[in-house]
Enzyme design. Structure first.
Site, short mmCIF file in Angstrom:
data_model
loop_
_atom_site.label_atom_id
_atom_site.label_comp_id
_atom_site.label_asym_id
_atom_site.label_seq_id
_atom_site.Cartn_x
_atom_site.Cartn_y
_atom_site.Cartn_z
N TYR A 1 41.43 49.69 41.12
CA TYR A 1 41.75 48.26 41.26
C TYR A 1 40.49 47.42 41.14
CZ TYR A 1 43.55 43.96 43.42
OH TYR A 1 43.92 42.66 43.67
N LYS B 1 39.47 44.39 38.39
CA LYS B 1 39.09 43.03 38.78
C LYS B 1 37.70 42.67 38.28
CE LYS B 1 42.76 41.55 40.79
NZ LYS B 1 43.48 40.39 40.22
N HIS C 1 49.10 46.51 52.73
CA HIS C 1 47.75 46.46 53.26
C HIS C 1 47.79 46.63 54.78
CE1 HIS C 1 46.99 44.36 49.33
NE2 HIS C 1 45.96 45.20 49.39
N SER D 1 38.98 40.07 44.01
CA SER D 1 39.13 40.68 45.33
C SER D 1 37.75 41.08 45.84
CB SER D 1 40.02 41.92 45.23
OG SER D 1 39.92 42.70 46.40
N SER D 2 37.61 41.09 47.14
CA SER D 2 36.33 41.49 47.72
C SER D 2 36.03 42.98 47.51
CB SER D 2 36.30 41.16 49.22
OG SER D 2 37.34 41.82 49.91
N CYS D 3 37.03 43.75 47.07
CA CYS D 3 36.79 45.18 46.83
C CYS D 3 35.93 45.42 45.58
CB CYS D 3 38.10 45.94 46.71
SG CYS D 3 39.01 45.62 45.19
#
Length: 334
Positions: free
Chosen positions: A152, A156, A195, A123-125
């Protein structure tokens, strides 16, 4: 198989055998269902997609038993516990525990049973809250994460490092992709756990149907986000499996962003809502801006095909046909 080098990434050309047994972990989720649709359309005829009722990926023994019986040749790890800013902020224990267990179990079982090719979806987070924009893949681990989705993100990041460790120790061509914010049919429209984009679709739809004159959205609306349709990500996954081999992760996105306020206006326009939209400044915005540098992905010949306007329109149509107003009108990542 032929291999060339472009910049820091080794690009290889190895079309997948359409009879390969491919595990799509998370087959019922937004991403997994899109990947399943795309692979099916491309002629793959031995797809494996156990649902969470068939196989709990958090159960290590069950995962190893499943791999022993089914022997997949390729694994796409799209299974995850996912949710929006409120879910991440209020239930961080579940987000880190469930995702770590899912990842470790699947990756360990895949290694144990000799899976040659694996794609891990992150994920880009994972990138720092204040990373230079657009965010390059080498921004990983260079700064502090956004607090509201830290648990989260850490899970990842652990998955990326796990894949990297397997590559270095065992020489397997496993790879990682980092998608931006995703949406599309099969999304989770839960009023609290979704989201931002599906949340806005549900909120504006209900206000439109019930003729509510005023809507209050979280935050200031000034945060900027990038959105990619899940079907475009699905196409990117196949491109990566057939054309990419490096321990460096690959960003997958559009390279374009907009404010949440602009996004809300777009959703309202698609749905036809004409009421007043206000913003609750007491609620968090999350990361101020998050848009990805996608040059590594586009160098492989992939480009997004679905515009945000068209994607919102088709997603809203799916939401209505799937039973708008139900608890989710979609499914979780697992």
């Amino acid at each position: 198989m032929t291999m060339t080098t472009t910049g820091p990434a080794a690009v290889y050309h190895c079309p997948l055998d359409r009879s390969s047994r491919i595990l799509v972990a998370g087959r019922r989720g937004l991403v997994g269902s899109a990947i399943w649709r795309h692979l099916t359309s491309q002629g793959f005829r031995a797809l494996l997609g156990p649902t969470s009722k068939d196989l709990d990926f958090r159960d290590r023994a069950a995962v190893f038993d499943w791999f022993s019986i089914n022997r997949p040749h390729i694994v796409i790890l799209a299974a995850a516990r996912v949710g929006g800013i409120k879910a991440n902020a209020t239930r961080p224990t579940e987000f880190i525990s469930d995702n770590l267990r899912i990842q470790v179990n699947v990756l360990d079982a895949a290694l144990h049973h000799g899976v040659r090719r694996l794609l891990f979806l992150g994920s880009s987070c994972i990138y720092p809250r204040d990373a230079v924009q657009p965010i390059r893949e080498d921004a990983l681990l260079t700064g502090v994460l956004e607090e509201t989705n830290e648990a989260y993100a850490i899970a990842k990041i652990a998955g990326i490092m796990h894949v990297r460790a397997v590559r270095r120790q065992h020489g397997l061509p496993w790879i990682c992709a980092m998608p931006t914010n995703l949406y599309g049919p099969g999304d989770n429209f839960h009023p609290e756990n979704s989201h931002v984009l599906p949340s806005l679709i549900r909120r504006f739809h209900e206000a439109y149907v019930e003729k509510v004159p005023r809507i209050v959205n979280w935050g200031s609306g000034t945060a900027r986000r990038e959105f990619l349709h899940a079907d475009d990500l699905a196409r990117a996954c196949l491109v990566l499996l057939e054309r990419y081999d490096s321990e460096a992760a690959v960003n997958v996105g559009t390279g374009e962003d907009l404010t949440i306020r602009e996004l809300a206006g777009m959703v309202a326009s698609v749905i036809g809502y004409r009421g007043t939209v206000e913003w609750d400044l007491a609620q968090p915005d999350g990361t101020p801006r998050k848009v990805l540098d996608t040059s590594r992905m586009t160098a492989l010949g992939w480009r997004p095909e679905i515009s945000l306007q068209d994607g919102i329109r088709s997603t809203y149509a799916w939401y209505r046909s799937a039973g708008a107003g139900s608890a989710t009108a979609g499914s979780a990542g697992r």
